[in-house]
Write an enzyme that holds these catalytic residues in place. Structure first.
Site, PDB file in Angstrom:
ATOM      1  N   ASP A   1     -14.625 -16.590   8.323  1.00  0.00           N
ATOM      2  CA  ASP A   1     -13.886 -17.627   8.578  1.00  0.00           C
ATOM      3  C   ASP A   1     -12.954 -18.108   7.602  1.00  0.00           C
ATOM      4  OD1 ASP A   1     -15.673 -18.372   6.606  1.00  0.00           O
ATOM      5  OD2 ASP A   1     -16.290 -20.246   7.058  1.00  0.00           O
TER       6      ASP A   1
ATOM      7  N   ASP B   1     -12.954 -13.593   4.422  1.00  0.00           N
ATOM      8  CA  ASP B   1     -14.366 -13.372   4.950  1.00  0.00           C
ATOM      9  C   ASP B   1     -14.155 -13.863   6.414  1.00  0.00           C
ATOM     10  OD1 ASP B   1     -14.272 -16.045   4.577  1.00  0.00           O
ATOM     11  OD2 ASP B   1     -16.421 -16.029   4.331  1.00  0.00           O
TER      12      ASP B   1
ATOM     13  N   SER C   1     -19.458 -17.443   8.728  1.00  0.00           N
ATOM     14  CA  SER C   1     -18.917 -16.906   7.562  1.00  0.00           C
ATOM     15  C   SER C   1     -18.840 -15.569   7.464  1.00  0.00           C
ATOM     16  CB  SER C   1     -19.538 -17.756   6.343  1.00  0.00           C
ATOM     17  OG  SER C   1     -18.693 -17.425   5.402  1.00  0.00           O
TER      18      SER C   1
ATOM     19  N   ASP D   1     -12.775 -18.807   4.498  1.00  0.00           N
ATOM     20  CA  ASP D   1     -13.042 -19.857   3.392  1.00  0.00           C
ATOM     21  C   ASP D   1     -13.250 -19.016   1.930  1.00  0.00           C
ATOM     22  OD1 ASP D   1     -15.517 -18.966   4.017  1.00  0.00           O
ATOM     23  OD2 ASP D   1     -16.332 -20.982   3.985  1.00  0.00           O
TER      24      ASP D   1
END
Length: 448
Positions: free
Chosen positions: A243, A241, A102, A245
């Site tokens: 990833d 960010d 992440s 999400d």
């Protein structure tokens, strides 16, 4: 296992160190493959990743583990985390995997699992996988070993789906949008979606090299995007960010709006249109007291959960709510996605701009936040600062001092060796005094 493997968001750690080693990923693939096998011929798993160098190592190890149990693996390459949830369900896979840490630096990595319904795993499912790892998994017969192949259409499928979440017959024509993809998983999908909807797109963080994900860019470090919005006179900036999400937004004046402001806007708009299920927003204990007051003034309830988008989603599903998220920028809309989706969250904000004709600055600050500060204190391995008597005394005294004029929240990070100390208070001077007292006590015990 001698140590608990799963944290608040899957398995995470420094690459090539426990638990993020190739050996552990292999065993995890074996256990998850055995856990998710169904009574049918075609056992499927989809695997996506962000742009970290270590993703290749972990992807190959997981693939070996899954195929050794008879699972057929579809390799999707760099894809946003929410796309993995969407494609796990859409491709009727038994399990989905996202390889990502992440917003963490490139030296870290992680493994997140999605069940066949596209939602992240429950605590019970994760415990079941860990139990199988402890017991050991017998490999399948040679003739039943699974196959692995690249699934070339994954990105296109997600791009087309993301566009369908934008209001029909609406376009982004005439809008200049800066999008910072954090050199991460959405470096191709996010600019494509915005451009295909008609926007003029200025893309940042779209040159991943395996080591620069989240580096001076993205939702946790939006300064570069702020400068670009001002420089190019853009209508809005979108910062994802690693990833994708999470999202934070930047208005045309360069002001940053966090997840609380975005959720507040969407909740109020959906409530006005009769779309907000149960007239409730689900957020975490970290969301600002100002958001709660804003919602309550409009007859909207706020339900709080523990920190972590999975806990938000669990509450949403149990209460049949369709909007939730975190201050950090996870925006969960179960009408569209099974987990936080930064791009789709941004599209909902853009829909408000298009439908109202108002500027981002008119929409991005729907409430005045109660002064809030968060300080992260890193602790040494083996230390338990929150259990120390001086820290507990400092916390008790701080809560007494704040009374009804503020709020104190202290917790361990589920992904890093950090103690997160958050305080809110109407009086900024009181806030600083209380926060400094508690942080000093925690710091002392973290390195004693």
């Amino acid at each position: 296992m001698p140590q608990k493997l799963f944290g608040t968001d899957g398995v995470r750690g420094r690459a090539n160190s426990w638990p993020m080693t190739a050996e552990m990923a292999l065993k995890l693939g074996e256990a998850a493959g055995r856990y998710f096998r169904r009574d049918k011929q075609d056992h499927r798993v989809v695997i996506g990743k962000d742009t970290r160098l270590s993703g290749y190592m972990i992807e190959n190890a997981l693939t070996a583990g899954f195929t050794s149990t008879g699972m057929n693996v579809f390799l999707l390459g760099p894809m946003p985390t929410p796309a993995i949830g969407y494609l796990t369900h859409g491709l009727r896979a038994d399990v989905g995997v996202m390889i990502s840490a992440s917003h963490n630096p490139a030296s870290d990595n992680g493994i997140k699992f999605f069940g066949p319904d596209g939602f992240k795993l429950s605590d019970e499912a994760e415990a079941g996988i860990e139990a199988l790892m402890s017991e050991g998994v017998a490999p399948t017969a040679p003739e039943n070993i699974g196959r692995a192949k690249r699934f070339e259409d994954a990105r296109g499928r997600y791009v087309e789906y993301a566009k369908t979440t934008f209001p029909s017959r609406r376009r982004l024509d005439g809008l200049r949008i800066v999008v910072d993809c954090a050199n991460g998983a959405a470096y191709k999908t996010a600019p494509a979606v915005l451009w295909e909807l008609g926007a003029e797109v200025i893309a940042l963080g779209v040159e991943p090299d395996g080591t620069n994900i989240n580096q001076n860019c993205g939702s946790t470090q939006p300064a570069a995007a702020v400068r670009k919005v001002i420089e190019t006179r853009a209508d809005i900036g979108i910062c994802l960010d690693g990833d994708a999400d999470r999202v934070v937004l930047i208005d045309e004046k360069g002001q940053v709006a966090d997840g609380d402001q975005i959720m507040g806007l969407i909740a109020s708009r959906w409530a006005e249109g009769g779309r907000l299920a149960g007239n409730t927003l689900v957020a975490t204990v970290m969301s600002n007291l100002g958001l709660e007051r804003f919602l309550n003034d409009r007859g909207i309830d706020l339900k709080r959960t523990s920190v972590g988008d999975r806990y938000v989603v669990e509450e949403m599903r149990s209460g049949d709510h369709n909007l939730g998220g975190e201050q950090s920028g996870h925006i969960v809309m179960t009408d569209y996605a099974t987990t936080g989706d930064g791009l789709i969250g941004a599209l909902q904000f853009l829909a408000c701009m298009v439908e109202t004709g108002r500027k981002a600055s008119d929409l991005a600050r729907v409430f005045e936040p109660v002064p809030q500060k968060l300080i992260n204190v890193r602790y040494e391995p083996g230390k338990a600062p929150l259990e120390a008597a001086p820290v507990q005394d400092a916390i008790a005294e701080a809560e007494k001092t704040l009374g009804r004029d503020g709020r104190l929240l202290i917790r361990k990070s589920g992904t890093e060796p950090l103690i997160r100390v958050m305080a809110e208070a109407v009086d900024p001077a009181l806030l600083d005094r209380v926060l400094n007292t508690v942080v000093t006590a925690v710091e002392r015990e973290s390195r004693a």
